[in-house]
Each structure stands twice: as C-alpha cells, then as structure tokens.
Write an enzyme that holds these catalytic residues in place. Sequence first.
Site, PDB file in Angstrom:
ATOM      1  N   GLY A  22      56.911   8.284  26.274  1.00 28.91           N
ATOM      2  CA  GLY A  22      56.085   8.638  25.117  1.00 28.91           C
ATOM      3  C   GLY A  22      56.896   9.497  24.160  1.00 28.91           C
ATOM      4  O   GLY A  22      58.126   9.504  24.195  1.00 28.91           O
ATOM      5  N   ILE A  27      51.795  16.027  21.814  1.00 27.99           N
ATOM      6  CA  ILE A  27      52.479  17.021  22.634  1.00 27.99           C
ATOM      7  C   ILE A  27      53.916  16.602  22.924  1.00 27.99           C
ATOM      8  O   ILE A  27      54.844  17.412  22.857  1.00 27.99           O
ATOM      9  CB  ILE A  27      51.706  17.261  23.940  1.00 27.99           C
ATOM     10  N   ASP A  79      57.866  -0.425  27.229  1.00 29.59           N
ATOM     11  CA  ASP A  79      56.683  -0.004  27.967  1.00 29.59           C
ATOM     12  C   ASP A  79      57.116   0.718  29.245  1.00 29.59           C
ATOM     13  O   ASP A  79      57.936   0.190  30.017  1.00 29.59           O
ATOM     14  CB  ASP A  79      55.844  -1.233  28.307  1.00 29.59           C
ATOM     15  N   TYR A 173      40.145   8.568  36.113  1.00 32.64           N
ATOM     16  CA  TYR A 173      41.108   9.373  35.366  1.00 32.64           C
ATOM     17  C   TYR A 173      41.629  10.514  36.220  1.00 32.64           C
ATOM     18  O   TYR A 173      42.828  10.822  36.207  1.00 32.64           O
ATOM     19  CB  TYR A 173      40.457   9.919  34.095  1.00 32.64           C
TER      20      TYR A 173
END
Length: 284
Positions: A22, A27, A79, A173
């Site tokens: 990412g 963040i 990815d 989650y």
Amino acid sequence: MNAALSETPLPGLAGKTIVMSGGSRGIGLAIALRAAVDGANIVLIAKTDTPNPRLEGTIHTAAAAIEDAGGRALPVVGDIRDDVTIARAVEAAVGTFGGIDVVLNNASVLALEGTLDLSPKRFDLMADVNVRGTFMLSRAALPHLVKAANPHILTLSPPLNLAPHWLGAHPGYTLAKYGMTLCALGFAAEFAAQGVASNTLWPRTTIATAAVANVLGGEAMMRRSRKPAIMADAAHAILTTGSREMSGQCLIDEELLRARGITDFEGYAVDPTAGLMPDLFLDG
C-alpha cells in the site's frame, strides 16, 4: 507501560530501504513521507495505477511526493495477494538499493459486516490482503532483513483484545486484523536471535483517511479523528529504535510518543474542538 517504549532513538532513516504494501494514500503515505524527509528509499507495492474518482492519489503521485520530500521512490504496480508481485518488489528493492532494512505491512481491507452479512468473497479478500499479504511480504523480505544493521518489520494492526464486545462486533474483520498481529508477534519470536524486530502499531483514535470517511462515519467522524501524521511520527520512532531493544510489542501511537517526550497532541487533531473517537479494538 512497557519500559522498552522509552528506549533512546537511533539516528534517522537516511539511506534505509523500506518495502511497503500500500502507500498510495492515508497512513501508509504519511509514514513514507516522514521517512523520505530523512532520505529513505521507499519501495511501494500498490494497485492504484490510474486516478480513481472515489480515492485520492495513485502509486505514481505517492512516488512523486516521496521524491519531493527528499527520499527515493520505487513504485511497483501490483497486488499484494500476488506472489509474483511480492517477489518482483523484493528483487527490485535489493537490486536498486542493495538490501532491505524495513518491511511495513500497511495494506488492509476493512469490512465491518457481521458474520451472516459478510460475503465469502469479502471474507477471502480480507484474509488474502491482511493476513496472507502480511505473511508473504515479510517472508520474502526476511532473507534480506537478517543481513541489515537494524532490521524492522512493522505491521499496522491492533493489540489482541479478546473482550466479547470486540470478538462479536465483526468477526471476519477481527480475524483478519488479529491475524496480522499474530504474524507480527510470531516473526518477533522466530527471528529474535537474528535481531529482526517485529512490532505492531495501532492508533489510539480514528485517523482521518478514506476508510474513516467512506466506511466508519463520514465528515462527522473525520472531525473527531487525528491526522495521519501521528502514525507517521510513531512509526518513525519505532523504526529508529534498535531492533534488539524493542520487539514483539503491540504499540499504540499516543502511548509511544508520550514515552518519547511528546506532550502536546492538539496539532494532530483534525478539529481540536471535537471530541476524539477511540479506534476499533481499544477500550478506555
């Protein structure tokens, strides 16, 4: 509070190479920019190659911002669920910068549905990105981390709070985020002798990111959040600590910064007049 939080920091991250999942925004980008100010090398693995009207920034705008801040950026479009992408990023980091000093497990998928409402596809996505991505990126980088002078794995995941109200709120989650944490704690134990630090970092309050705006509560929640800069400063404090001095800990941004002498947190608030919202998995 663990005494290890107060360890004296080392010099900055100049010349250090960070491989990050990412980082196009939020963040992750804030942490990358803070490291870039020191002169770090940042290898970004992200999917956002072209502008998305729903999300700010791409891997290319992030790379440009890192370069502008004083760092060196190497964007790897791909990815984190793809082993070929991971291998390509690790090889590029070593080939371009000569090694790897830090792995930052930042990529994560958020889905707060209850068990009966969470689709199998969404469950699999969280498991693959959050848990598998953390494990496989760290695994691929570890042969190089063990050769580094101050190697760190930093995973953005929460402490393991087994209170029933968290276990029952959104089990899918919770499982995915706690899985990230268990990976981090496992690496810390397995590679302690080689001096590889592995810790987690989680915010005391919600952070003003697209996830907060789009999933958790919109503009009202954004006002009650802190800026990503607080996580960036906390991550910098961890990564500039000796890897043999602090490992296997689940760290909270505010607690860590207070232990390092920060006392004024008002500047981190999006709206200092709004009451701050505690983040998920934290009580009190």
